[in-house]
Scaffold this motif. Sequence first.
Motif, PDB file in Angstrom:
ATOM      1  N   GLN A  71     -18.652 -13.773   3.265  1.00 47.31           N
ATOM      2  CA  GLN A  71     -18.540 -12.263   3.467  1.00 47.31           C
ATOM      3  C   GLN A  71     -19.549 -11.320   2.415  1.00 47.31           C
ATOM      4  O   GLN A  71     -18.919 -11.731   0.941  1.00 47.31           O
ATOM      5  CB  GLN A  71     -17.393 -11.852   3.826  1.00 47.31           C
ATOM      6  CG  GLN A  71     -17.361 -10.677   4.718  1.00 47.31           C
ATOM      7  CD  GLN A  71     -16.508  -9.785   5.235  1.00 47.31           C
ATOM      8  OE1 GLN A  71     -15.403 -10.791   5.949  1.00 47.31           O
ATOM      9  NE2 GLN A  71     -15.867  -8.820   5.695  1.00 47.31           N
ATOM     10  N   LEU A  72     -20.279 -10.489   2.725  1.00 46.55           N
ATOM     11  CA  LEU A  72     -20.846  -9.419   1.737  1.00 46.55           C
ATOM     12  C   LEU A  72     -19.549  -8.187   1.768  1.00 46.55           C
ATOM     13  O   LEU A  72     -18.900  -8.428   2.345  1.00 46.55           O
ATOM     14  CB  LEU A  72     -21.711  -8.549   1.896  1.00 46.55           C
ATOM     15  CG  LEU A  72     -22.803  -8.994   1.467  1.00 46.55           C
ATOM     16  CD1 LEU A  72     -24.612  -8.770   1.739  1.00 46.55           C
ATOM     17  CD2 LEU A  72     -23.486 -10.110   0.302  1.00 46.55           C
ATOM     18  N   THR A  73     -18.848  -8.273  -0.089  1.00 40.23           N
ATOM     19  CA  THR A  73     -18.012  -6.913   0.291  1.00 40.23           C
ATOM     20  C   THR A  73     -18.965  -6.113  -0.892  1.00 40.23           C
ATOM     21  O   THR A  73     -19.924  -6.269  -1.519  1.00 40.23           O
ATOM     22  CB  THR A  73     -16.635  -7.723  -0.821  1.00 40.23           C
ATOM     23  OG1 THR A  73     -16.706  -8.316  -1.757  1.00 40.23           O
ATOM     24  CG2 THR A  73     -16.103  -8.154   0.445  1.00 40.23           C
ATOM     25  N   GLU A  74     -18.558  -5.010  -0.604  1.00 38.70           N
ATOM     26  CA  GLU A  74     -18.902  -3.921  -1.421  1.00 38.70           C
ATOM     27  C   GLU A  74     -18.517  -3.791  -2.717  1.00 38.70           C
ATOM     28  O   GLU A  74     -17.401  -2.933  -2.492  1.00 38.70           O
ATOM     29  CB  GLU A  74     -20.087  -2.187  -0.561  1.00 38.70           C
ATOM     30  CG  GLU A  74     -20.300  -1.365  -1.337  1.00 38.70           C
ATOM     31  CD  GLU A  74     -20.593  -0.095  -0.698  1.00 38.70           C
ATOM     32  OE1 GLU A  74     -20.958   0.503  -1.138  1.00 38.70           O
ATOM     33  OE2 GLU A  74     -20.574  -0.070   0.814  1.00 38.70           O
ATOM     34  N   GLU A  75     -18.861  -3.515  -4.320  1.00 37.33           N
ATOM     35  CA  GLU A  75     -17.789  -3.662  -4.808  1.00 37.33           C
ATOM     36  C   GLU A  75     -18.153  -2.168  -4.802  1.00 37.33           C
ATOM     37  O   GLU A  75     -19.330  -0.806  -5.135  1.00 37.33           O
ATOM     38  CB  GLU A  75     -18.406  -4.075  -5.913  1.00 37.33           C
ATOM     39  CG  GLU A  75     -18.704  -5.287  -6.171  1.00 37.33           C
ATOM     40  CD  GLU A  75     -17.368  -6.018  -5.958  1.00 37.33           C
ATOM     41  OE1 GLU A  75     -16.142  -5.563  -6.846  1.00 37.33           O
ATOM     42  OE2 GLU A  75     -16.715  -7.221  -5.143  1.00 37.33           O
TER      43      GLU A  75
ATOM     44  N   ASN B 122     -33.105 -13.123   0.811  1.00 38.93           N
ATOM     45  CA  ASN B 122     -33.393 -12.203   0.767  1.00 38.93           C
ATOM     46  C   ASN B 122     -32.989 -11.922   2.625  1.00 38.93           C
ATOM     47  O   ASN B 122     -31.547 -12.039   2.638  1.00 38.93           O
ATOM     48  CB  ASN B 122     -34.476 -12.942   1.618  1.00 38.93           C
ATOM     49  CG  ASN B 122     -34.824 -13.723   2.429  1.00 38.93           C
ATOM     50  OD1 ASN B 122     -34.099 -14.174   3.080  1.00 38.93           O
ATOM     51  ND2 ASN B 122     -36.270 -14.477   2.076  1.00 38.93           N
ATOM     52  N   ALA B 123     -33.480 -11.137   3.188  1.00 37.95           N
ATOM     53  CA  ALA B 123     -32.585 -10.483   4.624  1.00 37.95           C
ATOM     54  C   ALA B 123     -32.771 -10.917   5.573  1.00 37.95           C
ATOM     55  O   ALA B 123     -31.840 -11.026   5.963  1.00 37.95           O
ATOM     56  CB  ALA B 123     -33.489  -8.916   4.808  1.00 37.95           C
ATOM     57  N   GLU B 124     -33.372 -12.754   5.931  1.00 40.69           N
ATOM     58  CA  GLU B 124     -33.488 -13.600   6.250  1.00 40.69           C
ATOM     59  C   GLU B 124     -32.007 -14.287   6.340  1.00 40.69           C
ATOM     60  O   GLU B 124     -31.520 -14.698   7.144  1.00 40.69           O
ATOM     61  CB  GLU B 124     -34.223 -14.263   6.721  1.00 40.69           C
ATOM     62  CG  GLU B 124     -35.494 -13.292   7.327  1.00 40.69           C
ATOM     63  CD  GLU B 124     -35.867 -13.105   6.109  1.00 40.69           C
ATOM     64  OE1 GLU B 124     -36.595 -13.694   4.890  1.00 40.69           O
ATOM     65  OE2 GLU B 124     -36.839 -11.955   6.432  1.00 40.69           O
ATOM     66  N   ASN B 125     -31.096 -13.870   5.083  1.00 45.81           N
ATOM     67  CA  ASN B 125     -29.949 -14.895   5.244  1.00 45.81           C
ATOM     68  C   ASN B 125     -28.828 -14.102   5.124  1.00 45.81           C
ATOM     69  O   ASN B 125     -27.738 -14.245   4.772  1.00 45.81           O
ATOM     70  CB  ASN B 125     -30.009 -15.272   3.198  1.00 45.81           C
ATOM     71  CG  ASN B 125     -31.307 -15.160   2.754  1.00 45.81           C
ATOM     72  OD1 ASN B 125     -31.890 -15.116   1.928  1.00 45.81           O
ATOM     73  ND2 ASN B 125     -31.535 -16.836   3.805  1.00 45.81           N
ATOM     74  N   ILE B 126     -28.620 -12.832   5.740  1.00 42.57           N
ATOM     75  CA  ILE B 126     -27.706 -11.819   6.086  1.00 42.57           C
ATOM     76  C   ILE B 126     -27.161 -12.004   7.388  1.00 42.57           C
ATOM     77  O   ILE B 126     -28.210 -10.974   7.888  1.00 42.57           O
ATOM     78  CB  ILE B 126     -27.759 -10.341   5.338  1.00 42.57           C
ATOM     79  CG1 ILE B 126     -27.997 -10.380   3.714  1.00 42.57           C
ATOM     80  CG2 ILE B 126     -26.964  -9.642   5.932  1.00 42.57           C
ATOM     81  CD1 ILE B 126     -28.448  -9.676   2.926  1.00 42.57           C
ATOM     82  N   LYS B 127     -26.479 -12.291   8.601  1.00 45.97           N
ATOM     83  CA  LYS B 127     -26.303 -11.897   9.897  1.00 45.97           C
ATOM     84  C   LYS B 127     -25.212 -10.990   9.340  1.00 45.97           C
ATOM     85  O   LYS B 127     -24.440 -10.986   9.100  1.00 45.97           O
ATOM     86  CB  LYS B 127     -25.485 -13.017  10.243  1.00 45.97           C
ATOM     87  CG  LYS B 127     -27.600 -14.148  10.392  1.00 45.97           C
ATOM     88  CD  LYS B 127     -28.304 -13.849  10.968  1.00 45.97           C
ATOM     89  CE  LYS B 127     -29.697 -14.577  10.762  1.00 45.97           C
ATOM     90  NZ  LYS B 127     -30.682 -14.479  10.620  1.00 45.97           N
ATOM     91  N   MET B 128     -24.673 -10.205  10.755  1.00 48.51           N
ATOM     92  CA  MET B 128     -23.850  -9.803  11.204  1.00 48.51           C
ATOM     93  C   MET B 128     -23.205 -10.278  12.045  1.00 48.51           C
ATOM     94  O   MET B 128     -23.433 -11.138  12.883  1.00 48.51           O
ATOM     95  CB  MET B 128     -24.228  -8.151  12.103  1.00 48.51           C
ATOM     96  CG  MET B 128     -24.967  -7.284  10.973  1.00 48.51           C
ATOM     97  SD  MET B 128     -23.985  -6.663   9.324  1.00 48.51           S
ATOM     98  CE  MET B 128     -22.576  -5.674  10.344  1.00 48.51           C
ATOM     99  N   VAL B 129     -21.590 -10.434  11.596  1.00 46.10           N
ATOM    100  CA  VAL B 129     -20.755 -11.599  12.702  1.00 46.10           C
ATOM    101  C   VAL B 129     -19.366 -10.698  12.349  1.00 46.10           C
ATOM    102  O   VAL B 129     -19.042 -10.167  11.704  1.00 46.10           O
ATOM    103  CB  VAL B 129     -20.723 -12.760  12.039  1.00 46.10           C
ATOM    104  CG1 VAL B 129     -19.068 -13.380  12.505  1.00 46.10           C
ATOM    105  CG2 VAL B 129     -21.546 -13.479  11.489  1.00 46.10           C
ATOM    106  N   ASN B 130     -18.790 -10.209  14.042  1.00 46.00           N
ATOM    107  CA  ASN B 130     -18.408  -9.268  13.754  1.00 46.00           C
ATOM    108  C   ASN B 130     -17.478  -8.196  13.647  1.00 46.00           C
ATOM    109  O   ASN B 130     -17.112  -7.873  12.879  1.00 46.00           O
ATOM    110  CB  ASN B 130     -16.685  -9.970  14.038  1.00 46.00           C
ATOM    111  CG  ASN B 130     -17.170 -11.232  15.239  1.00 46.00           C
ATOM    112  OD1 ASN B 130     -17.351 -11.625  15.838  1.00 46.00           O
ATOM    113  ND2 ASN B 130     -16.594 -12.483  14.543  1.00 46.00           N
TER     114      ASN B 130
END
Length: 117
Positions: free
Chosen positions: A110-114, A87-95
Amino acid sequence: MKTIGYILASILIFFGVLFIWGAFGAQGQPVWIVIGIITVGIGLLLVYFASKKPKVEAAPNITLKVDLPGNVNLDTLKCRSCGGVLNAENIKMVNGAPVVTCPYCSTVYQLTEEPKW
């Protein structure tokens, strides 16, 4: 810059003390006391200004709000390792990049957009 300020201050204080000390000698003049006091005062002011620390400004907090037009259906985000639902709480912005931390297996990636095509 501080080093130069300290050096100039020490020179001014040294010569100011010499002027004051010389005013009490055999050929001393009363004007030397005034010059010595002014010189020592300027030297002490230089020490004060050289020792002041510059103000450091805190980094501003940036909040990004996204307004999506119309009805938008979001896909469920699943962990790459264990397949757990995130969910949204598991995603953090780092650098500046979104980083996911799985609450089930503790995997961090790190999330990557396909591309859509």
